[in-house]
Design a protein around this motif. Sequence first.
Motif, PDB file in Angstrom:
ATOM      1  N   GLU A 348       0.832  -1.191   0.000  1.00 22.47           N
ATOM      2  CA  GLU A 348       0.000   0.000   0.000  1.00 22.47           C
ATOM      3  C   GLU A 348       0.870   1.245   0.000  1.00 22.47           C
ATOM      4  O   GLU A 348       1.954   1.269   0.578  1.00 22.47           O
ATOM      5  CB  GLU A 348      -0.920  -0.001   1.230  1.00 22.47           C
ATOM      6  CG  GLU A 348      -1.888  -1.180   1.265  1.00 22.47           C
ATOM      7  CD  GLU A 348      -2.735  -1.176   2.525  1.00 22.47           C
ATOM      8  OE1 GLU A 348      -2.343  -0.454   3.475  1.00 22.47           O
ATOM      9  OE2 GLU A 348      -3.754  -1.869   2.555  1.00 22.47           O
ATOM     10  N   VAL A 349       0.379   2.293  -0.663  1.00 18.99           N
ATOM     11  CA  VAL A 349       1.111   3.552  -0.751  1.00 18.99           C
ATOM     12  C   VAL A 349       0.155   4.687  -0.386  1.00 18.99           C
ATOM     13  O   VAL A 349      -1.073   4.517  -0.337  1.00 18.99           O
ATOM     14  CB  VAL A 349       1.674   3.781  -2.168  1.00 18.99           C
ATOM     15  CG1 VAL A 349       2.659   2.695  -2.536  1.00 18.99           C
ATOM     16  CG2 VAL A 349       0.549   3.841  -3.193  1.00 18.99           C
ATOM     17  N   PHE A 350       0.740   5.860  -0.149  1.00 20.88           N
ATOM     18  CA  PHE A 350      -0.053   7.044   0.127  1.00 20.88           C
ATOM     19  C   PHE A 350      -0.299   7.810  -1.172  1.00 20.88           C
ATOM     20  O   PHE A 350       0.306   7.538  -2.208  1.00 20.88           O
ATOM     21  CB  PHE A 350       0.667   7.935   1.151  1.00 20.88           C
ATOM     22  CG  PHE A 350       0.930   7.253   2.465  1.00 20.88           C
ATOM     23  CD1 PHE A 350      -0.086   7.091   3.397  1.00 20.88           C
ATOM     24  CD2 PHE A 350       2.191   6.764   2.770  1.00 20.88           C
ATOM     25  CE1 PHE A 350       0.147   6.454   4.599  1.00 20.88           C
ATOM     26  CE2 PHE A 350       2.441   6.132   3.971  1.00 20.88           C
ATOM     27  CZ  PHE A 350       1.420   5.980   4.893  1.00 20.88           C
ATOM     28  N   SER A 351      -1.175   8.790  -1.097  1.00 20.97           N
ATOM     29  CA  SER A 351      -1.500   9.570  -2.288  1.00 20.97           C
ATOM     30  C   SER A 351      -0.326  10.416  -2.762  1.00 20.97           C
ATOM     31  O   SER A 351      -0.314  10.864  -3.912  1.00 20.97           O
ATOM     32  CB  SER A 351      -2.699  10.479  -2.001  1.00 20.97           C
ATOM     33  OG  SER A 351      -2.429  11.333  -0.894  1.00 20.97           O
ATOM     34  N   SER A 352       0.670  10.632  -1.911  1.00 18.74           N
ATOM     35  CA  SER A 352       1.840  11.439  -2.273  1.00 18.74           C
ATOM     36  C   SER A 352       3.006  10.584  -2.757  1.00 18.74           C
ATOM     37  O   SER A 352       4.158  11.005  -2.667  1.00 18.74           O
ATOM     38  CB  SER A 352       2.293  12.261  -1.061  1.00 18.74           C
ATOM     39  OG  SER A 352       2.615  11.412   0.035  1.00 18.74           O
ATOM     40  N   VAL A 353       2.731   9.392  -3.266  1.00 17.86           N
ATOM     41  CA  VAL A 353       3.805   8.472  -3.635  1.00 17.86           C
ATOM     42  C   VAL A 353       4.648   9.032  -4.786  1.00 17.86           C
ATOM     43  O   VAL A 353       5.853   8.783  -4.867  1.00 17.86           O
ATOM     44  CB  VAL A 353       3.209   7.091  -4.001  1.00 17.86           C
ATOM     45  CG1 VAL A 353       2.283   7.200  -5.192  1.00 17.86           C
ATOM     46  CG2 VAL A 353       4.317   6.080  -4.267  1.00 17.86           C
ATOM     47  N   LEU A 354       4.052   9.815  -5.682  1.00 11.92           N
ATOM     48  CA  LEU A 354       4.782  10.371  -6.822  1.00 11.92           C
ATOM     49  C   LEU A 354       5.158  11.833  -6.624  1.00 11.92           C
ATOM     50  O   LEU A 354       5.547  12.505  -7.593  1.00 11.92           O
ATOM     51  CB  LEU A 354       3.943  10.237  -8.101  1.00 11.92           C
ATOM     52  CG  LEU A 354       3.662   8.822  -8.601  1.00 11.92           C
ATOM     53  CD1 LEU A 354       2.794   8.863  -9.848  1.00 11.92           C
ATOM     54  CD2 LEU A 354       4.948   8.069  -8.884  1.00 11.92           C
ATOM     55  N   HIS A 355       5.050  12.317  -5.408  1.00 10.35           N
ATOM     56  CA  HIS A 355       5.292  13.746  -5.172  1.00 10.35           C
ATOM     57  C   HIS A 355       6.732  14.133  -5.531  1.00 10.35           C
ATOM     58  O   HIS A 355       6.961  15.089  -6.280  1.00 10.35           O
ATOM     59  CB  HIS A 355       4.997  14.088  -3.707  1.00 10.35           C
ATOM     60  CG  HIS A 355       5.249  15.521  -3.370  1.00 10.35           C
ATOM     61  ND1 HIS A 355       4.407  16.531  -3.785  1.00 10.35           N
ATOM     62  CD2 HIS A 355       6.251  16.120  -2.685  1.00 10.35           C
ATOM     63  CE1 HIS A 355       4.874  17.697  -3.356  1.00 10.35           C
ATOM     64  NE2 HIS A 355       5.994  17.469  -2.687  1.00 10.35           N
ATOM     65  N   ARG A 356       7.702  13.396  -5.027  1.00 12.74           N
ATOM     66  CA  ARG A 356       9.096  13.712  -5.325  1.00 12.74           C
ATOM     67  C   ARG A 356       9.437  13.440  -6.787  1.00 12.74           C
ATOM     68  O   ARG A 356      10.299  14.119  -7.371  1.00 12.74           O
ATOM     69  CB  ARG A 356      10.021  12.892  -4.429  1.00 12.74           C
ATOM     70  CG  ARG A 356       9.992  13.271  -2.953  1.00 12.74           C
ATOM     71  CD  ARG A 356      11.072  12.524  -2.203  1.00 12.74           C
ATOM     72  NE  ARG A 356      12.387  12.805  -2.763  1.00 12.74           N
ATOM     73  CZ  ARG A 356      13.469  12.083  -2.482  1.00 12.74           C
ATOM     74  NH1 ARG A 356      13.388  11.016  -1.693  1.00 12.74           N
ATOM     75  NH2 ARG A 356      14.641  12.405  -3.008  1.00 12.74           N
ATOM     76  N   MET A 357       8.782  12.463  -7.371  1.00 15.98           N
ATOM     77  CA  MET A 357       9.098  12.106  -8.747  1.00 15.98           C
ATOM     78  C   MET A 357       8.749  13.233  -9.723  1.00 15.98           C
ATOM     79  O   MET A 357       9.484  13.489 -10.685  1.00 15.98           O
ATOM     80  CB  MET A 357       8.356  10.831  -9.129  1.00 15.98           C
ATOM     81  CG  MET A 357       8.628  10.337 -10.537  1.00 15.98           C
ATOM     82  SD  MET A 357      10.303   9.698 -10.768  1.00 15.98           S
ATOM     83  CE  MET A 357      10.177   8.178  -9.846  1.00 15.98           C
ATOM     84  N   VAL A 358       7.648  13.920  -9.502  1.00 12.59           N
ATOM     85  CA  VAL A 358       7.199  14.944 -10.441  1.00 12.59           C
ATOM     86  C   VAL A 358       7.762  16.321 -10.114  1.00 12.59           C
ATOM     87  O   VAL A 358       7.616  17.249 -10.924  1.00 12.59           O
ATOM     88  CB  VAL A 358       5.659  15.010 -10.478  1.00 12.59           C
ATOM     89  CG1 VAL A 358       5.073  13.680 -10.912  1.00 12.59           C
ATOM     90  CG2 VAL A 358       5.094  15.408  -9.117  1.00 12.59           C
ATOM     91  N   GLN A 359       8.385  16.485  -8.953  1.00 14.09           N
ATOM     92  CA  GLN A 359       8.919  17.788  -8.589  1.00 14.09           C
ATOM     93  C   GLN A 359      10.188  18.096  -9.391  1.00 14.09           C
ATOM     94  O   GLN A 359      10.904  17.200  -9.829  1.00 14.09           O
ATOM     95  CB  GLN A 359       9.239  17.819  -7.094  1.00 14.09           C
ATOM     96  CG  GLN A 359       8.014  17.858  -6.202  1.00 14.09           C
ATOM     97  CD  GLN A 359       7.190  19.111  -6.421  1.00 14.09           C
ATOM     98  OE1 GLN A 359       7.716  20.222  -6.480  1.00 14.09           O
ATOM     99  NE2 GLN A 359       5.888  18.942  -6.552  1.00 14.09           N
ATOM    100  N   PRO A 360      10.489  19.377  -9.604  1.00 11.45           N
ATOM    101  CA  PRO A 360      11.729  19.741 -10.315  1.00 11.45           C
ATOM    102  C   PRO A 360      12.966  19.280  -9.554  1.00 11.45           C
ATOM    103  O   PRO A 360      12.958  19.154  -8.330  1.00 11.45           O
ATOM    104  CB  PRO A 360      11.657  21.272 -10.382  1.00 11.45           C
ATOM    105  CG  PRO A 360      10.223  21.612 -10.160  1.00 11.45           C
ATOM    106  CD  PRO A 360       9.660  20.552  -9.268  1.00 11.45           C
ATOM    107  N   HIS A 361      14.029  19.028 -10.307  1.00 15.93           N
ATOM    108  CA  HIS A 361      15.285  18.585  -9.712  1.00 15.93           C
ATOM    109  C   HIS A 361      16.408  19.458 -10.250  1.00 15.93           C
ATOM    110  O   HIS A 361      16.462  19.750 -11.455  1.00 15.93           O
ATOM    111  CB  HIS A 361      15.557  17.118 -10.043  1.00 15.93           C
ATOM    112  CG  HIS A 361      16.583  16.480  -9.171  1.00 15.93           C
ATOM    113  ND1 HIS A 361      17.936  16.635  -9.386  1.00 15.93           N
ATOM    114  CD2 HIS A 361      16.465  15.700  -8.062  1.00 15.93           C
ATOM    115  CE1 HIS A 361      18.603  15.974  -8.467  1.00 15.93           C
ATOM    116  NE2 HIS A 361      17.745  15.396  -7.647  1.00 15.93           N
ATOM    117  N   PRO A 362      17.327  19.916  -9.397  1.00 15.89           N
ATOM    118  CA  PRO A 362      18.379  20.825  -9.867  1.00 15.89           C
ATOM    119  C   PRO A 362      19.348  20.197 -10.856  1.00 15.89           C
ATOM    120  O   PRO A 362      20.014  20.922 -11.609  1.00 15.89           O
ATOM    121  CB  PRO A 362      19.093  21.229  -8.567  1.00 15.89           C
ATOM    122  CG  PRO A 362      18.770  20.149  -7.594  1.00 15.89           C
ATOM    123  CD  PRO A 362      17.402  19.679  -7.947  1.00 15.89           C
TER     124      PRO A 362
END
Length: 496
Positions: A348-362
């Motif tokens: 099971e995962v939370f609704s924020s499972v892809l939060h870091r994946m879609v955020q910008p990265h330097p």
Amino acid sequence: MTTPDVRTYGNWRKPTSPGIRGLGLAGTLVMFVGLLLVMLMMFVSLFAALGLGVLVALSLVPLLMRDKHGRNGVQWFTARVAWSRGKTKGQHLYRSGPLGRVAAGTCKLPGLAAASRLYEAEDAYGRPFAVLTVPATNHHTVVLTCNADGASLVDSNQVDTWVAYWGQWLAQLGHEPSLVSASVTVEAAPDTGERLRQEVFANISPDAPKLARHVLNEVVHGYPQGSAQLSTRIALTYSGVARATGARRTAEEMAIELGTRLPGLSAGLQMTGAGPASPMTALELTEAVRVAYDPSVAGFIEQARSEGGTELTWDDAGPMASQETWDHYRHDGAYSITWAMSEAPRGEVFSSVLHRMVQPHPDIIRKRVTLLYRPHDPATSARLVERDRKDAMFRAKQAKVSNARDTVAVRAAEQTAQEEATGAGLVRFALLVTATVASADELKLAASAVDNLSAGSRILLRRAYGAQSAAFTAALPLGIVLPHHLKVPQVVREAM
């Protein structure tokens, strides 16, 4: 005050093929046919039967060898052979423009989208929208752009409501006539600051004090540094074959039909957290694709928009030159790597499972995360969940001592069948991640960044070796359905 329960999500299953000891249906059939031939050969010659038995055993070894991504030796070998043949023919190179090999000196898209055509029509509300047609598969795609609401400072109940409505919207796609697939592309890119510059300079009063002008100039030059721009686009792909009669419909006929459906589809997205959704015009889609292939023109395109428009056409959306290698893709002055999800998060995962994946990265100048969906109609869904439940039970009964994975698989298959029987939809999904950098020296840094992001999201990614160009195109909001462009039929691939 009571603390609300944290809602979790999961119960997805990867389609499997029934077979003995992980051989799959194709390997099991090869084994039984081989054993039958060996038994028949024993009546002729014992040594010939022994030699045939060795050949059958050797042919089954590649099907039993699987890596952590679930790919067997046959799939790896065929991918290598196909890549070598394509490279020998020069299919990994693309040259366009006045000195290229493309007709009329244009810059058409390479690869799978080379023959695509772009039209523009109006929906029932009078809004212009683009219709992208791929003649090879007779697919027609419309793209919606959204201003997605962020989850920051939002109650968990509101987030759960958004997720529930998003699941309902996906379930309704199974009832959408002639719908083939849907995709959601979230692109993170550095903000050029051109929009802020135009907005500020267009509203500065000529009588403004010198101090106010100085402050605004500092804001214009300093604010865009380190800021990012997130864009969300949803592509809906329809088949041009009529479901009732099987007749082949033209792009004009599909544009009229899709124009009547777009208002309802875009209105249904407002409750999912996607914000106001509107169809993309032909010029907007062309500009977005042009920037994807050459990120250095993003600032020029935004500047041209403020001065009256770019006037780009679909024949100018592609790169001037591109070169595909085994593990990355070079297009104009940029380099990209595309990964495909080989395993979804376990449990099971939370609704924020892809939060870091879609955020910008330097470490990545442009990053696209694309979710691909292929919804099944209700009749197909009922048949698939029942077959999946039987396959899970068959695998669990093969072992003398049941293991935890087989037990969990049976329980998940039974729950899926019960949910489908009560009205839930069945959707196949996949994920593609594309990281674009400015130089080849930055590829390793970008790959390391994506590996860290996927680990945080509990997603197993596999680099699309030998298919970087096709995967890059599929990650764009163009509605390219990869299974319909492969030479090996889907039934054969699933049986392996």
